[in-house]
Design an enzyme around this catalytic site. Structure first.
Site, short mmCIF file in Angstrom:
data_model
loop_
_atom_site.label_atom_id
_atom_site.label_comp_id
_atom_site.label_asym_id
_atom_site.label_seq_id
_atom_site.Cartn_x
_atom_site.Cartn_y
_atom_site.Cartn_z
N HIS A 21 -9.49 -11.19 12.77
CA HIS A 21 -9.81 -11.55 10.77
C HIS A 21 -9.55 -13.32 11.46
CE1 HIS A 21 -9.47 -7.86 9.65
NE2 HIS A 21 -10.88 -7.27 9.12
N ASP B 36 -5.28 -9.28 9.58
CA ASP B 36 -4.97 -9.68 7.79
C ASP B 36 -6.44 -10.07 7.36
OD1 ASP B 36 -6.23 -12.06 9.44
OD2 ASP B 36 -5.62 -13.74 8.01
#
Length: 301
Positions: free
Chosen positions: A42, A176
């Site tokens: 991410h 994340d």
């Protein structure tokens, strides 16, 4: 749902925990000349302006990285926190804060491979611009030959499932999610269980938020990931799993019911000495960010 934009939160306490852990893990991998692979599931925009109106409005950088950089003038930081602080300070002096793709690009070498996924249609273009080209061999921010970089406009969980195991089998998965929806607490369980089976030697670093209304989902996620990892690695001896948490407010505090009161990192295949380094770093971070209400915790699983 793709409403989350990290530009509003760059350099906050959660970034400090995540990125200080990342620099320590990268430093551990860099101790050997052998190449390694990093998957950042991410990536966000990769690099952020500290004077961005949304970030100034939230005040999160002011209460995060800028507060720490002021504090180090009064209280010397531990040696194990310096790789992160020294790296970040060079960017802050230019009015910037580096996200995980930029930190990785800066530290990695020409023999290493960096894969970054980002699904958001706006953020992917920002990321590409900040990383220079979608697929390139670049020069990193310190003027050294940087890693081979592949940027993927797709869901990071999908990138992992189609890319593992990598050709270079030494390395790290950094994950994340935004944790905006229920699925963000379910997808890491599936993705990391599969990753542990396909790439048993990988270090896995999962960031997670501490929110009072998500306590049950979080506990369930962490327990299932730890159990899945243990089952996947049962024939390969003991592999260390820890969680490290940094709280800047009390969970019972007035604002805790609606706001992020802290965050944590779950580290699977925890590198040698990382836990000891975090035992030194976390008390300093509490003292600098929130000496009255803050706390920290490390747990072995």
């Amino acid at each position: 749902m793709l409403s989350y934009r990290h530009a509003f939160h760059a350099g906050n306490h959660a970034d400090i925990l995540k990125h200080s852990c990342l620099t320590l893990i990268l430093a551990s991998l860099l101790k050997k000349d052998k190449a390694f692979t990093l998957f950042d599931t991410h990536g966000g925009g990769g690099l952020y302006q500290l004077d961005y109106e949304g970030l100034v409005h939230t005040g999160e950088a002011e209460e995060g990285i800028l507060k720490i950089l002021d504090y180090i003038e009064k209280e010397k930081p531990p040696e194990s926190l310096l790789p992160y602080l020294n790296l970040v300070q060079k960017y802050v002096e230019k009015g910037l804060y580096p996200g995980s793709p930029e930190i990785s690009r800066t530290m990695m070498r020409s023999q290493d491979k960096l894969f970054v996924a980002e699904l958001h249609n706006t953020e992917i273009e920002v990321l590409r611009g900040n990383m220079e080209q979608p697929v390139a061999r670049t020069t990193n921010s310190l003027g050294k030959a940087g890693p081979s970089i592949t940027i993927c406009h797709e869901n990071g969980f999908s990138m992992l499932s189609s890319s593992l195991p990598p050709l270079v089998k030494r390395g790290l998965i950094l994950m994340d999610p935004s944790y905006e929806t229920e699925s963000d607490y379910q997808n890491p369980i599936k993705a990391l269980s599969l990753a542990a089976k396909k790439w048993e030697t990988a270090i896995i670093a999962l960031w997670y938020p501490l929110l009072t209304h998500r306590t049950q989902q979080l506990d369930n996620m962490l327990c299932q990931i730890a159990e899945g990892f243990s089952l996947a690695c049962r024939h390969n001896g003991d592999r260390k799993v820890i969680t490290a948490e940094l709280l800047v407010n009390s969970p019972a505090g007035e604002q805790a019911s609606t706001r992020l009161y802290g965050s944590g990192m779950m580290i699977l295949n925890c590198p040698y000495m990382l836990e000891e380094q975090l035992q030194t770093n976390l008390p300093y971070l509490v003292s600098s960010l929130s000496p009255q209400q803050g706390s920290w915790k490390i747990q072995q699983w």
